[in-house]
Design a protein around this motif. Structure first.
Motif, mmCIF file in Angstrom:
data_model
loop_
_atom_site.group_PDB
_atom_site.id
_atom_site.type_symbol
_atom_site.label_atom_id
_atom_site.label_comp_id
_atom_site.label_asym_id
_atom_site.label_seq_id
_atom_site.Cartn_x
_atom_site.Cartn_y
_atom_site.Cartn_z
ATOM 1 N N GLN A 1 -25.103 16.701 113.634
ATOM 2 C CA GLN A 1 -23.993 15.775 113.403
ATOM 3 C C GLN A 1 -23.843 15.444 111.924
ATOM 4 O O GLN A 1 -22.737 15.342 111.407
ATOM 5 N N GLY B 1 -39.090 16.240 122.869
ATOM 6 C CA GLY B 1 -38.196 15.085 122.768
ATOM 7 C C GLY B 1 -37.742 14.859 121.338
ATOM 8 O O GLY B 1 -36.550 14.684 121.071
ATOM 9 N N LEU C 1 -31.623 7.591 130.284
ATOM 10 C CA LEU C 1 -32.606 8.307 131.089
ATOM 11 C C LEU C 1 -34.024 7.919 130.710
ATOM 12 O O LEU C 1 -34.970 8.312 131.368
ATOM 13 N N PHE D 1 -26.703 10.454 126.663
ATOM 14 C CA PHE D 1 -27.488 11.314 127.544
ATOM 15 C C PHE D 1 -28.595 12.030 126.769
ATOM 16 O O PHE D 1 -29.758 12.033 127.159
ATOM 17 N N ILE D 2 -28.217 12.629 125.623
ATOM 18 C CA ILE D 2 -29.163 13.403 124.820
ATOM 19 C C ILE D 2 -30.222 12.503 124.190
ATOM 20 O O ILE D 2 -31.420 12.776 124.261
ATOM 21 N N ALA D 3 -29.763 11.410 123.578
ATOM 22 C CA ALA D 3 -30.710 10.528 122.899
ATOM 23 C C ALA D 3 -31.745 10.011 123.887
ATOM 24 O O ALA D 3 -32.953 10.017 123.611
ATOM 25 N N LEU E 1 -32.542 11.277 126.786
ATOM 26 C CA LEU E 1 -33.367 12.374 127.309
ATOM 27 C C LEU E 1 -34.528 12.656 126.355
ATOM 28 O O LEU E 1 -35.673 12.832 126.768
ATOM 29 N N GLY E 2 -34.214 12.678 125.054
ATOM 30 C CA GLY E 2 -35.264 12.881 124.062
ATOM 31 C C GLY E 2 -36.294 11.773 124.125
ATOM 32 O O GLY E 2 -37.502 12.021 124.124
ATOM 33 N N MET E 3 -35.818 10.518 124.234
ATOM 34 C CA MET E 3 -36.736 9.388 124.276
ATOM 35 C C MET E 3 -37.555 9.380 125.566
ATOM 36 O O MET E 3 -38.673 8.875 125.601
ATOM 37 N N LEU F 1 -30.208 5.345 117.845
ATOM 38 C CA LEU F 1 -29.748 6.737 117.848
ATOM 39 C C LEU F 1 -28.342 6.828 118.413
ATOM 40 O O LEU F 1 -27.504 7.588 117.920
ATOM 41 N N GLY G 1 -26.547 6.312 115.096
ATOM 42 C CA GLY G 1 -26.587 7.756 114.907
ATOM 43 C C GLY G 1 -25.465 8.495 115.609
ATOM 44 O O GLY G 1 -25.319 9.693 115.443
ATOM 45 N N LYS G 2 -24.690 7.790 116.465
ATOM 46 C CA LYS G 2 -23.556 8.375 117.183
ATOM 47 C C LYS G 2 -23.946 9.565 118.049
ATOM 48 O O LYS G 2 -23.168 10.499 118.234
ATOM 49 N N MET G 3 -25.198 9.563 118.553
ATOM 50 C CA MET G 3 -25.583 10.636 119.469
ATOM 51 C C MET G 3 -25.049 10.333 120.854
ATOM 52 O O MET G 3 -24.916 9.169 121.224
ATOM 53 N N PRO G 4 -24.750 11.386 121.664
ATOM 54 C CA PRO G 4 -24.402 11.122 123.062
ATOM 55 C C PRO G 4 -25.586 10.434 123.740
ATOM 56 O O PRO G 4 -26.739 10.819 123.507
ATOM 57 N N ILE H 1 -25.530 6.086 129.415
ATOM 58 C CA ILE H 1 -26.562 6.398 130.406
ATOM 59 C C ILE H 1 -27.891 6.287 129.684
ATOM 60 O O ILE H 1 -27.979 6.595 128.503
#
Lengths: 330, 338
Positions: free
Chosen positions: A324, A313, B67, B128-130, B132-134, B119, B123-126, B65
């Motif tokens: 980025q 994760g 997750l 979905f990804i952020a 998913l990591g969390m 994030l 952090g401008k992360m998508p 989203i």
């Protein structure tokens, strides 16, 4: 104009170039290898990490991830995520295991059946997305749970163990001293790369993913392209499942459960964009190797398995943030 | 415009059709299904999901989203019970231990939400990804804290918040009321007010509709997007704590897959990923679809091996039905050819 741009940028490397991105990943891979080699060094056994057997082991473990990752990269290039790969892997490997082990079906027939089921499940995902109109994320996350339910139902909660030697060759055999999973992975990777970068189909994947409207207006049958991508993904997940159960010599309903997070991590770390049209297969390969090196190092260092999803994760988050940040500076 | 768009079949929320259909089928198979006791049980078991789904609805309304909601649910339950158990072991009173536990549980939600939201917004992360990591991070932390098992807790005051009222209050009709239901109603009211009567709601809906438009008209999109994930995670931790109270235990994998149920409930309730469209009332119906589905299959005696496969198939079919129906409502027959 080119010179002016270069001057304005100074000497910051152009990170938008695919080969630069892949090169950056391989540099990270080498760095991670060095760190792991140093961390796992012991006075008694020396550099255990850099042993040929350990390195082959790492590539073999990465093979499963890469085989699934190629499919995932293709769906991400053409449209969006395929979250169901882990469950497709479970279901197909459970079916193959039951056919071979319980019903004594010849294993070539079982292999073909499993691969066809994988492709059919990909077809269902594709149809749910293109014809029912579900968002890809919902369709494939839904099939993830449905297929897990069916894998559990088919196996009745049991664990199947023991396959004939002929079947196990694809998992633990050797060809010229190289483990079979690596050879299967190499074939999948090379054909995936060829299809994506050197065929019309590959161009259409990129075109559809980049802008579906434009692609349709240019005469591409986008529905079929998206369905094809998901069929490939399902097929490759099934193939990965067969290699996996041939290697471990057993199968159970949860066998593919743990793949969702690593596969997504590998694809994203590899530089494939989630918004479509930007597949980077070489990056996926490098990222899968990085992941396998980290898993391997954690195993040698005896880090408990429950910490692994934490590391994965954090890896996902860190890579995307770093990516980025670098792009914004470039 | 398609003539179908005005027909009554289409105007009733599709979730209502699905609920009615399922209830008719379940009653036909087992006439004892349609009893007041059973309906009360559905509502009781659904309260936790509804709280979680309201969080998912807020996130999806802002066109994101999350997750990690299932992991936050698990982790909050675990931290809450962990702290409570340790305080009780060291001699703290039940009430004090409970308050401290619940506070820590909620704080877990605030922290996880602040990180995920940070994030995504800063952090401008998508998303979905952020998230998913969390999801990986939260799930692992819960496993580590609970040592891969469940932590059991026996604290009568804490348990009170998870059970029916007839356990503690000796009055008629109390067996039809339960604390989780009250908590869900309270949370629903707060979310409803926030969404429809405060700047929070207006801003997240405008972000979901058109983010750059919202930014250009002066909305602090970074702040409000961060806020959405924070609120969603706090709702997830409320549901995690309520679930722990109901089960009198915090299991280290209890929330696996709940984020899908929450998102499915939201979609079934008519909230769409596309353009900041949806409602909290719809999510209540959506959560009921999932509750009736899970509970009903159990009651009519489907063998437990079949439960997983059948429940999830019904959910995805219901989502497909809702998607097709909402397309018809807009007068469109085909997916791409608008």
């Amino acid at each position: 104009m080119g010179l002016a741009r270069v001057a304005a940028r100074g000497f910051v490397p152009d990170l938008e170039r695919p080969w630069m991105q892949s090169a950056a990943r391989f540099i990270v891979l080498i760095l991670v290898c060095i760190v792991m080699a140093v961390l796992t060094r012991s006075d008694e056994y020396g550099l255990v990490f850099l042993n040929v057997r350990n390195l082959l082991n790492i590539v073999r473990n990465a093979s499963i991830l890469i085989i699934i990752g190629v499919g995932e990269t293709i769906t991400l290039t053409a449209k969006d995520v395929d979250l169901s790969v882990g469950s497709v892997l479970s279901l197909t490997s459970v079916v193959a295991a039951i056919m071979i082990n319980r019903h004594g079906v010849d294993y070539p027939f079982a292999i073909v059946t499993a691969l066809l089921i994988g492709a059919a499940l990909g077809l269902i995902n594709g149809l749910l997305i293109t014809h029912v109109g579900l968002p890809p994320f919902i369709a494939t996350y839904g099939t993830l749970w449905v297929l897990f339910g069916f894998a559990y139902l088919i196996l009745q909660g049991a664990v199947i163990y023991g396959f004939p030697a002929g079947f196990r060759v694809i998992g633990n055999g050797n060809l010229f001293g190289i483990p079979m999973p690596i050879i299967v992975m190499a074939v999948v990777f090379v054909s995936g790369y060829f299809v994506l970068h050197h065929t019309t189909l590959g161009r259409r994947f990129f075109a559809t993913g980049a802008n579906m409207e434009t692609a349709r207006m240019s005469g591409i049958k986008v529905d079929r392209i998206i369905i094809t991508a998901y069929v490939i993904s399902g097929f490759l997940a099934a193939l990965a499942g067969l290699v996996l159960i041939a290697y471990t010599n057993g199968s159970e309903a949860r066998i593919g459960d743990s793949y969702l997070l690593p596969v997504m991590a590998v694809v994203v770390m590899g530089g494939t964009s989630l918004s479509g049209g930007q597949g980077n297969l070489v990056g996926t390969l490098a990222a899968a190797l990085i992941m396998a090196v980290i898993y391997n190092g954690m195993n040698i260092l005896a880090v408990p398995a429950i910490w692994q999803s934490l590391v994965v994760g954090l890896l996902i988050i860190a890579t995307v943030l770093a990516d980025q940040w670098l792009r914004r500076r470039a | 415009m398609n003539p179908k768009s005005s027909s009554r079949f289409v105007r009733v929320p599709s979730a209502a059709w699905v609920i009615t259909l399922m209830m008719i089928i379940f009653t036909a198979i087992n006439p004892r299904y349609l009893t007041l006791d059973n309906l009360v049980n559905i509502v009781l078991q659904n309260a936790v999901l509804l709280i979680l789904a309201l969080g998912a609805t807020l996130v999806i309304l802002s066109e994101g989203i999350d997750l990690s909601l299932g992991s936050v649910l698990t982790l909050s339950g675990v931290t809450c019970v962990y702290v409570m158990k340790h305080l009780m072991d060291s001699g703290a009173s039940n009430a004090l231990a409970m308050m401290a536990g619940v506070a820590v549980g909620l704080l877990t939600g605030v922290l996880m939400g602040a990180i995920t939201g940070g994030l995504i917004s800063i952090g401008k992360m998508p998303s979905f990804i952020a998230s998913l990591g969390m999801m990986g991070v939260g799930g692992a932390l819960a496993l580590v804290l609970a040592n891969s098992t469940a932590i059991y807790i026996s604290n009568p005051i804490f348990s009170f918040f998870g059970e029916k009222l007839d356990q503690s209050i000796d009055l008629p009709l109390m067996q039809y009321l339960s604390m989780p239901t009250f908590i869900a109603i309270a949370v629903f009211s707060v979310v409803w007010v926030m969404l429809y009567h405060t700047p929070f709601g207006r801003y997240i809906i405008s972000i979901g509709g058109n983010e750059s438009g919202a930014r250009l008209s002066g909305v602090n999109t970074v702040y409000w997007k961060w806020m959405v994930y924070l609120v969603a995670a706090v709702l997830a931790s409320i549901s995690g704590i309520t679930l722990a109270a109901r089960l009198e235990a915090a299991d280290s994998i209890v929330g696996v897959g709940w984020e899908f149920d929450a998102i499915a409930a939201t979609i079934l309730g008519g909230t769409s990923f596309a353009k900041g469209k949806g409602s909290t009332g719809g999510t209540v119906l959506g959560a009921l679809v999932i509750g009736v589905d899970r509970h009903g299959l159990n009651v009519i005696g489907v063998p437990s091996l079949w439960l997983g496969a059948l429940t999830e198939t019904i959910i995805i079919l219901a989502i497909a039905f809702e998607t097709i129906l909402s397309r018809w409502k807009e007068g469109r027959r085909w997916v791409w050819h608008e």
